[in-house]
Scaffold this active site. Structure first.
Site, PDB file in Angstrom:
ATOM      1  N   HIS A 129       0.730  -1.272  -0.052  1.00 42.27           N
ATOM      2  CA  HIS A 129       0.015   0.103  -0.064  1.00 42.27           C
ATOM      3  C   HIS A 129       0.724   1.311   0.029  1.00 42.27           C
ATOM      4  O   HIS A 129       0.294   2.428  -0.317  1.00 42.27           O
ATOM      5  CB  HIS A 129      -0.834   0.036   1.106  1.00 42.27           C
ATOM      6  N   HIS A 130       2.094   1.211   0.463  1.00 39.74           N
ATOM      7  CA  HIS A 130       2.879   2.287   0.792  1.00 39.74           C
ATOM      8  C   HIS A 130       4.274   2.046  -0.244  1.00 39.74           C
ATOM      9  O   HIS A 130       5.208   3.197  -0.057  1.00 39.74           O
ATOM     10  CB  HIS A 130       3.145   2.815   2.080  1.00 39.74           C
ATOM     11  N   HIS A 196       5.989  -2.433  10.762  1.00 38.93           N
ATOM     12  CA  HIS A 196       5.932  -1.886   9.436  1.00 38.93           C
ATOM     13  C   HIS A 196       6.171  -0.250   9.549  1.00 38.93           C
ATOM     14  O   HIS A 196       5.940   0.339  10.379  1.00 38.93           O
ATOM     15  CB  HIS A 196       4.258  -1.932   9.392  1.00 38.93           C
ATOM     16  N   CYS A 198       5.418   1.876   7.168  1.00 36.13           N
ATOM     17  CA  CYS A 198       4.462   2.660   7.145  1.00 36.13           C
ATOM     18  C   CYS A 198       3.447   3.183   8.291  1.00 36.13           C
ATOM     19  O   CYS A 198       2.658   4.013   8.372  1.00 36.13           O
ATOM     20  CB  CYS A 198       3.512   2.135   5.912  1.00 36.13           C
TER      21      CYS A 198
HETATM   22 ZN   LIG Z   1       1.539   0.318   4.314  1.00 41.54          ZN
END
Ligand SMILES: [Zn+2]
Length: 237
Positions: A129-130, A196, A198
């Site tokens: 997602h990032h 994570h 992110c």
């Molecule tokens: Zn992420």
């Protein structure tokens, strides 16, 4: 009548856009995986690795330039090609099934019928997602159905599925299901414990939280076997 129904059930274009955006945002922050399989395009492997590197380079260069960076600078000039190579040859090499490690099985000559736990396997992967890293330890266990596998193959399998844009839930399930297939048994357990970036380096900036995901197949769904596995994982070196 027909027209009225259509009007009632079809959201306005603006509304639909807002809902789509909301869904994308939610996916990003809640880190949900849409399926166990990594979503891939039909033409995923039409290009060779070298063709992919050549195609990614100008795109990454464009991102840097849009951000305002001057790529005539000596320090920046090589970055687009370096990133393109790193994506294709290192970080995302595991997208290609051709790079799956060979999984040689051996007969269980010692008749060892207890669980085998390979714990503290280091892994590094990237959040889909990032596109920033998440990393941690994987603990892998199985009970032999008559075949055994070289210990280092367990590390290699975790590494292979880590080299994709990932979410931790999917990574855990992919390793678990692949191991079930290779070892021809349902009796496989996985635990992954990761940080994570992110979550820690951006967004909520929570430095102290870890994410734990598990996969329990076959006998590992029984309370005793599950607890035995978790106890081994807990033991400090
Ligand atoms: Zn992420």
């Amino acid at each position: 009548m027909k027209l009225k129904e259509t009007l009632l059930t079809t959201p306005l274009k603006e509304e639909k856009l807002a809902i789509d955006n909301l869904l994308i945002e939610e996916m990003g922050d809640q880190h949900k995986a849409s399926s166990v399989e990594t979503p891939m395009r039909a033409d995923a492997f039409d290009k060779s690795d070298d063709e992919k590197i050549a195609a990614i380079e100008p795109h990454f260069k464009a991102i840097m330039e849009i951000l305002g960076m001057d790529l005539r600078d000596d320090s920046l000039r090589g970055t687009p090609l370096r990133v393109a190579k790193m994506y294709v040859k290192e970080l995302f090499q595991g997208l290609n099934p051709a790079n799956m490690p060979s999984m040689t099985l051996f007969e269980n000559k010692f008749q060892y019928n207890e669980m085998l736990v390979e714990k503290n396997i280091n892994f590094y992967t990237n959040c889909e997602h990032h596109f920033v890293p998440f990393f941690g330890k994987a603990h892998v266990a199985y009970i032999s159905s008559g075949k055994v596998i070289g210990l280092s193959k367990l590390n290699r399998l975790v590494e292979y599925f880590s080299k994709r844009p990932q979410v931790q839930e999917r990574l855990t399930m992919q390793v678990g299901k692949a191991l079930q297939t290779v070892l021809q048994t349902q009796d496989v357990a996985i635990m992954m414990d990761a940080k994570h970036l992110c979550v820690s380096s951006r967004g909520v900036k929570d430095d102290s939280s870890n994410t734990i995901t598990t996969f329990f197949g076959g006998k590992f769904q029984e309370e005793n076997t599950k607890m035995e596995f978790l106890k081994y994982v807990e033991i400090k070196d």
